[in-house]
Every structure is written in C-alpha cells, then in structure tokens.
Design a protein around this motif. Structure first.
Motif, PDB file in Angstrom:
ATOM      1  N   ALA A 245       0.831  -1.211   0.000  1.00  0.00           N
ATOM      2  CA  ALA A 245       0.000   0.000   0.000  1.00  0.00           C
ATOM      3  C   ALA A 245       0.865   1.260   0.000  1.00  0.00           C
ATOM      4  N   ALA A 246       1.964   1.233   0.730  1.00  0.00           N
ATOM      5  CA  ALA A 246       2.817   2.414   0.858  1.00  0.00           C
ATOM      6  C   ALA A 246       3.685   2.651  -0.370  1.00  0.00           C
ATOM      7  N   THR A 247       4.114   1.589  -1.043  1.00  0.00           N
ATOM      8  CA  THR A 247       5.081   1.743  -2.130  1.00  0.00           C
ATOM      9  C   THR A 247       4.529   1.430  -3.512  1.00  0.00           C
ATOM     10  N   GLY A 248       3.456   0.645  -3.574  1.00  0.00           N
ATOM     11  CA  GLY A 248       2.950   0.196  -4.862  1.00  0.00           C
ATOM     12  C   GLY A 248       3.706  -0.997  -5.422  1.00  0.00           C
ATOM     13  N   LEU A 249       4.712  -1.463  -4.690  1.00  0.00           N
ATOM     14  CA  LEU A 249       5.483  -2.613  -5.159  1.00  0.00           C
ATOM     15  C   LEU A 249       4.696  -3.902  -4.966  1.00  0.00           C
ATOM     16  N   PRO A 250       4.743  -4.796  -5.939  1.00  0.00           N
ATOM     17  CA  PRO A 250       4.135  -6.112  -5.752  1.00  0.00           C
ATOM     18  C   PRO A 250       4.861  -6.872  -4.639  1.00  0.00           C
ATOM     19  N   VAL A 251       4.114  -7.642  -3.879  1.00  0.00           N
ATOM     20  CA  VAL A 251       4.695  -8.469  -2.831  1.00  0.00           C
ATOM     21  C   VAL A 251       4.191  -9.902  -2.990  1.00  0.00           C
ATOM     22  N   LEU A 252       5.009 -10.837  -2.548  1.00  0.00           N
ATOM     23  CA  LEU A 252       4.665 -12.247  -2.562  1.00  0.00           C
ATOM     24  C   LEU A 252       5.130 -12.839  -1.246  1.00  0.00           C
ATOM     25  N   THR A 253       4.304 -13.660  -0.622  1.00  0.00           N
ATOM     26  CA  THR A 253       4.719 -14.389   0.566  1.00  0.00           C
ATOM     27  C   THR A 253       4.803 -15.863   0.209  1.00  0.00           C
ATOM     28  N   LEU A 254       6.000 -16.433   0.402  1.00  0.00           N
ATOM     29  CA  LEU A 254       6.220 -17.857   0.175  1.00  0.00           C
ATOM     30  C   LEU A 254       6.241 -18.570   1.517  1.00  0.00           C
ATOM     31  N   GLU A 255       5.441 -19.618   1.629  1.00  0.00           N
ATOM     32  CA  GLU A 255       5.467 -20.419   2.832  1.00  0.00           C
ATOM     33  C   GLU A 255       6.601 -21.431   2.681  1.00  0.00           C
ATOM     34  N   GLY A 256       7.335 -21.631   3.744  1.00  0.00           N
ATOM     35  CA  GLY A 256       8.442 -22.579   3.676  1.00  0.00           C
ATOM     36  C   GLY A 256       9.100 -22.711   5.024  1.00  0.00           C
ATOM     37  N   ASP A 257      10.362 -23.051   4.981  1.00  0.00           N
ATOM     38  CA  ASP A 257      11.135 -23.175   6.199  1.00  0.00           C
ATOM     39  C   ASP A 257      12.613 -23.142   5.837  1.00  0.00           C
ATOM     40  N   LEU A 258      13.425 -22.760   6.789  1.00  0.00           N
ATOM     41  CA  LEU A 258      14.844 -22.712   6.521  1.00  0.00           C
ATOM     42  C   LEU A 258      15.477 -24.101   6.517  1.00  0.00           C
ATOM     43  N   ASN A 259      14.861 -25.075   7.203  1.00  0.00           N
ATOM     44  CA  ASN A 259      15.443 -26.416   7.273  1.00  0.00           C
ATOM     45  C   ASN A 259      14.480 -27.560   6.977  1.00  0.00           C
ATOM     46  N   ASP A 260      13.240 -27.458   7.388  1.00  0.00           N
ATOM     47  CA  ASP A 260      12.311 -28.583   7.283  1.00  0.00           C
ATOM     48  C   ASP A 260      11.705 -28.652   5.880  1.00  0.00           C
TER      49      ASP A 260
ATOM     50  N   ARG B 144       9.518 -30.502   4.637  1.00  0.00           N
ATOM     51  CA  ARG B 144       8.083 -30.791   4.591  1.00  0.00           C
ATOM     52  C   ARG B 144       7.249 -29.519   4.526  1.00  0.00           C
ATOM     53  N   CYS B 145       7.843 -28.391   4.857  1.00  0.00           N
ATOM     54  CA  CYS B 145       7.114 -27.118   4.894  1.00  0.00           C
ATOM     55  C   CYS B 145       7.193 -26.336   3.592  1.00  0.00           C
ATOM     56  N   PHE B 146       7.825 -26.897   2.579  1.00  0.00           N
ATOM     57  CA  PHE B 146       8.049 -26.150   1.342  1.00  0.00           C
ATOM     58  C   PHE B 146       7.782 -27.030   0.134  1.00  0.00           C
ATOM     59  N   SER B 147       7.060 -26.466  -0.830  1.00  0.00           N
ATOM     60  CA  SER B 147       6.812 -27.145  -2.101  1.00  0.00           C
ATOM     61  C   SER B 147       7.482 -26.345  -3.207  1.00  0.00           C
ATOM     62  N   LEU B 148       8.507 -26.912  -3.801  1.00  0.00           N
ATOM     63  CA  LEU B 148       9.204 -26.221  -4.883  1.00  0.00           C
ATOM     64  C   LEU B 148       8.273 -25.972  -6.058  1.00  0.00           C
ATOM     65  N   GLU B 149       7.411 -26.919  -6.368  1.00  0.00           N
ATOM     66  CA  GLU B 149       6.506 -26.734  -7.506  1.00  0.00           C
ATOM     67  C   GLU B 149       5.523 -25.593  -7.238  1.00  0.00           C
ATOM     68  N   GLU B 150       4.976 -25.540  -6.042  1.00  0.00           N
ATOM     69  CA  GLU B 150       4.073 -24.429  -5.694  1.00  0.00           C
ATOM     70  C   GLU B 150       4.825 -23.106  -5.749  1.00  0.00           C
ATOM     71  N   ALA B 151       6.039 -23.075  -5.215  1.00  0.00           N
ATOM     72  CA  ALA B 151       6.838 -21.852  -5.252  1.00  0.00           C
ATOM     73  C   ALA B 151       7.136 -21.450  -6.690  1.00  0.00           C
ATOM     74  N   ARG B 152       7.438 -22.418  -7.550  1.00  0.00           N
ATOM     75  CA  ARG B 152       7.729 -22.135  -8.957  1.00  0.00           C
ATOM     76  C   ARG B 152       6.549 -21.407  -9.615  1.00  0.00           C
ATOM     77  N   VAL B 153       5.354 -21.950  -9.421  1.00  0.00           N
ATOM     78  CA  VAL B 153       4.156 -21.344 -10.020  1.00  0.00           C
ATOM     79  C   VAL B 153       3.954 -19.931  -9.464  1.00  0.00           C
ATOM     80  N   ARG B 154       4.072 -19.781  -8.158  1.00  0.00           N
ATOM     81  CA  ARG B 154       3.827 -18.474  -7.548  1.00  0.00           C
ATOM     82  C   ARG B 154       4.873 -17.441  -7.964  1.00  0.00           C
ATOM     83  N   ILE B 155       6.127 -17.864  -8.078  1.00  0.00           N
ATOM     84  CA  ILE B 155       7.188 -16.940  -8.501  1.00  0.00           C
ATOM     85  C   ILE B 155       7.008 -16.557  -9.970  1.00  0.00           C
ATOM     86  N   GLU B 156       6.609 -17.494 -10.796  1.00  0.00           N
ATOM     87  CA  GLU B 156       6.353 -17.170 -12.204  1.00  0.00           C
ATOM     88  C   GLU B 156       5.213 -16.157 -12.334  1.00  0.00           C
TER      89      GLU B 156
END
Length: 190
Positions: A143-158, A160-172
């Motif tokens: 709202a303040a900058t007009g920049l698009p934002v994306l939140t990726l769910e994941g984890d730094l180590n686990d 099981r908390c991250f789907s590369l395929e889901e992230a791929r689609v969302r990043i594209e």
C-alpha cells in the motif's frame, strides 16, 4: 562462514576472496543474472535446502535477489569498553527486534536504494520470530510503495514445509506482475 565460522581465519579469508571477486565483477560490469529484468528484495531467512533450485528459478525468470534483511541478522557492533551495554544495544537493534513501523520504513528505503521492483517475504514455519509477514507488513508495504509483494510459505530447514513446484508457479506469476508494473502504463513508484 558468517554463522558457523565467525571470527576464524577461514571466514576472513573467504570474505576477502568474495570482496575481491565482487570488486572485479563491478569493475567489469558482470551481471549476477544475465539480461536481468527484475530486481527483488527478499525478506526472511533463506530456504537453505532449496538454494540451487530457487537460484535457477530466479535466473530463468531473469530476476536477481538484490538485498535482504536476513544478512543484517549477523551484524553486531560490540564495544570492549562496556561489553554488556554494547551487547544489549546490538541485540536490540537487529531487524527482528524492531517495530513494525521501523521494518516498513527500512524495507522501503532498501527497495529504493537497490532499485527493487518487488518484495518476496519468506514465512518460515519453524522460525516465526524471524518472519516478518505475520502482522500485515507485506500488505502495508504494498500500500505504501505500490510494489508487488509475494509471501512464500516454507522453512529454513524442514523440507516438509516447502513445495518447490508451488513456489515455482507463484514466482512465475509474481514475475508476470513485475512485468505489468514495470511497463509504462503500470509503473510503480516508491
């Protein structure tokens, strides 16, 4: 090296070599991402087990991650004259300990300084204290900058908390939004 080899000769040697390499890259105009089209600010910890896959994904999208708040998690300025007070001040000043207002202003300044065209927040499931997407910061920043934002769910180590395929689609999809914003008709300004 900054985490597990901090203060060692090996870490000092590594960062001296890295600084020399970066100096050469800057002097010769070598791009981190050939034909870069997007500059992205990454907020949160890396998804360590997916660094290569994400790096290749961003490269394929012609997107460079140009800055991150996480790097500042390892910067401390301890004073030998008063070690207890300087440690307290250092720990209180790290990004995750700051107010939401400070975080928003800081990321806005960094986005301007690095020419970021969008922001990705990593919502780390097992480290919520180093996750800045939990209290509406992505929405306020957009709202303040007009920049698009994306939140990726994941984890730094686990994994099981991250789907590369889901992230791929969302990043594209996210980089498609960046295309729209960078077009003359949709130019964002922060």
């Amino acid at each position: 090296p900054i985490v597990v080899l901090r203060g060692t000769k090996a870490a000092v040697h590594y960062y001296r070599e890295l600084a020399a390499e970066l100096t050469v890259r800057l002097a010769t105009g070598m791009e981190a991402v050939p034909q870069e089209r997007h500059r992205i600010y990454w907020d949160g910890m890396p998804i360590w087990g997916q660094l290569r896959a994400l790096s290749e994904l961003f490269r394929g999208q012609q997107a460079a991650l140009v800055a991150s708040t996480y790097c500042n998690s390892w910067i401390f300025d301890f004073g030998a004259g008063d070690p207890w007070e300087s440690m307290a001040r250092s720990y209180l000043a790290i990004f995750i300990c700051r107010s939401e207002s400070y975080k928003e202003q800081y990321i806005t300044r960094r986005c301007r300084a690095f020419g970021a065209s969008g922001v990705i927040f990593h919502d780390s499931k097992t480290c919520p204290h180093n996750t800045n997407s939990r209290f509406g910061l992505p929405q306020r920043l957009k709202a303040a900058t007009g920049l698009p934002v994306l939140t990726l769910e994941g984890d730094l180590n686990d994994p099981r908390c991250f789907s590369l395929e889901e992230a791929r689609v969302r990043i594209e999809v996210f980089t498609e939004q960046l295309e729209e914003v960078s077009s003359p008709a949709g130019k964002a300004c922060c």
